[in-house]
Design an enzyme around this catalytic site. Structure first.
Site, PDB file in Angstrom:
ATOM      1  N   TYR A  21       0.816  -1.212   0.000  1.00  0.00           N
ATOM      2  CA  TYR A  21       0.000   0.000   0.000  1.00  0.00           C
ATOM      3  C   TYR A  21       0.856   1.271   0.000  1.00  0.00           C
ATOM      4  CZ  TYR A  21      -4.806  -1.639   0.754  1.00  0.00           C
ATOM      5  OH  TYR A  21      -6.058  -2.176   0.609  1.00  0.00           O
ATOM      6  N   LYS A  58       2.705 -15.239   3.038  1.00  0.00           N
ATOM      7  CA  LYS A  58       2.909 -15.930   1.761  1.00  0.00           C
ATOM      8  C   LYS A  58       4.403 -16.206   1.664  1.00  0.00           C
ATOM      9  CE  LYS A  58       1.299 -17.579  -2.137  1.00  0.00           C
ATOM     10  NZ  LYS A  58       0.329 -18.695  -2.227  1.00  0.00           N
ATOM     11  N   ASP A  87      -3.597 -17.947   0.947  1.00  0.00           N
ATOM     12  CA  ASP A  87      -4.611 -18.635   0.131  1.00  0.00           C
ATOM     13  C   ASP A  87      -5.349 -19.670   0.970  1.00  0.00           C
ATOM     14  OD1 ASP A  87      -2.187 -20.004   0.261  1.00  0.00           O
ATOM     15  OD2 ASP A  87      -2.237 -20.717  -1.817  1.00  0.00           O
ATOM     16  N   ASP A  98      -6.657  -6.501   4.160  1.00  0.00           N
ATOM     17  CA  ASP A  98      -7.758  -5.837   3.451  1.00  0.00           C
ATOM     18  C   ASP A  98      -8.706  -6.882   2.877  1.00  0.00           C
ATOM     19  OD1 ASP A  98      -9.203  -3.750   2.100  1.00  0.00           O
ATOM     20  OD2 ASP A  98      -8.169  -4.327   0.257  1.00  0.00           O
ATOM     21  N   ASP A 112     -12.671  -8.394   4.560  1.00  0.00           N
ATOM     22  CA  ASP A 112     -13.969  -8.340   3.867  1.00  0.00           C
ATOM     23  C   ASP A 112     -14.644  -9.706   3.886  1.00  0.00           C
ATOM     24  OD1 ASP A 112     -13.740  -5.637   3.189  1.00  0.00           O
ATOM     25  OD2 ASP A 112     -14.455  -5.975   1.139  1.00  0.00           O
TER      26      ASP A 112
END
Ligand code: IPM
Ligand code: MG
Length: 361
Positions: A135, A195, A227, A251, A255
């Site tokens: 970001y 990751k 994942d 982020d 959600d």
């Protein structure tokens, strides 16, 4: 104590008005000051985060934030887009620790898109690092490629990066949160999402979180690739307790976690810096498609105000009163359209806010 009120765009002003109404009824004696932010500030002052708004936020003990953004600003240069306001506030106030609790209220189990038994009793906490990662990483931009698969072609690039101190401080936040939850009867486990199988950034992340974990012998730690974490969130979400992850993975996963609870319209969030100064906002966006219709769910913002009272303003009793009132209105069967199901009573934004005020007793 001073609260900066930044309603923003879309449904922001409608939902923040309900939260302010609830705060006012509690008569806690805080000073409040409202300012424009996002697209609304761009319209009035030519910038999504005018200096006056930034200074107000910096000088306040807490910021109550609505939402920013509207498709009509998508063609503006990036520095002028509404999203830059929230990113600028996070960066300038150093709000590195983002708390996104996902709690499924028993009254709303049937509003979830997952089966009742998967979400009933769900209570997880996602801790998202909020001021680093891809970001904010530099360099970023557009250029003509000199290497890669298509030399000479236009390309764009962003930089994913984390430094050791950035990872250390968010790891401490996560372990301490897990410890607190354990003291309150929780499991006391941190799942660090990375990751590391592919990215250097997240190998460092994993190494540092593991090191910090040694200081918290009472808290369990496990690691999960992002994942797999996405899959586990929809397969067996109750297996999580505290999840800690980087800015971008957080982020996305937050959600998904929000939706488990029935509606993203229910999820509050807190973003804190190292001085416990915080910005409080619903986890959802500005929803321009329903703005001005009086149907938005104000509960995430009202619950964000409760988090603000607890984390930044040292008013845990008032926070608990608000949370109890929200529970009461749900038990009364009141539902905005996003959480409506057969047999309940559909209400609008203002009606829901009024019901919470009434339930405060
Ligand atoms: C969020 C939002 C923001 C983010 C946007 C509005 C910049 O999606 O708070 O999750 O990506 O962090
Ligand atoms: Mg988001």
């Amino acid at each position: 104590m001073k609260i900066a009120i930044l309603p923003g765009d879309g449904i922001g002003p409608e939902i923040v008005a309900e939260a302010v109404k609830v705060l006012n009824v509690l008569e806690l004696g805080f000073e409040t000051e409202t300012a424009l932010v996002g697209g609304a500030a761009y319209e009035a002052h030519g910038h999504p985060l005018p200096d006056a708004t930034l200074q107000l936020a910096k000088g306040a003990d807490a910021v109550l934030f609505g939402a920013v953004g509207d498709w009509k600003y998508d063609t503006l240069d990036r520095p002028l887009r509404p999203e830059q306001a929230i990113l600028g506030l996070r960066k300038n106030l150093g709000l590195f620790a983002n708390f996104r609790p996902a709690i499924c209220y028993p009254q709303l189990v049937d509003a979830s898109s997952l089966k009742r038994e998967l979400v009933s009793g769900l209570d997880i906490l996602i801790i998202r690092e909020l001021t680093g990662d891809i970001y904010f990483g530099q360099p970023r931009g557009r250029r003509i490629a000199t290497d890669g698969h298509f030399p000479g072609a236009e390309e764009a690039f962003d930089t994913m990066r984390y430094s050791r101190p950035e990872i250390e401080r968010i790891a401490h936040v996560a372990f301490q949160a897990a410890r607190k939850r354990k003291a309150a009867g929780g499991e006391g486990r941190v799942t660090s999402v990375d990751k590391a199988n592919v990215l250097e950034t997240f190998q460092l992340w994993k190494d540092v979180v593991t090191e910090i974990g040694l200081q918290y012998a009472d808290v369990a730690l496990d690691h999960m690739y992002v994942d797999n974490a996405a899959m586990q969130l929809v397969k067996a979400p109750k297996k999580f307790d505290v999840v800690v992850t980087g800015n971008m993975f957080g982020d996305i996963l937050s959600d998904a976690a929000a939706m488990l609870t029935g509606s993203i319209g229910m999820l509050p969030s807190a973003s804190l810096n190292d001085k416990n100064q915080g910005l409080y906002e619903p986890s959802h966006g500005s929803a321009p498609d329903i703005a001005g219709k009086g149907v938005a769910n104000p509960l995430a913002t009202i619950l964000s105000a409760a988090m603000m009272l607890r984390f930044s303003l040292n008013q845990p009793e008032a926070a608990a009163r608000i949370e109890k009132a929200v529970d009461t209105v749900l038990s009364q069967g009141l539902r905005t359209p996003d959480i409506y199901s057969e047999g309940t009573t559909k209400v609008g934004t203002v009606e829901m806010g009024n019901a919470v005020v009434k339930a405060l007793g």
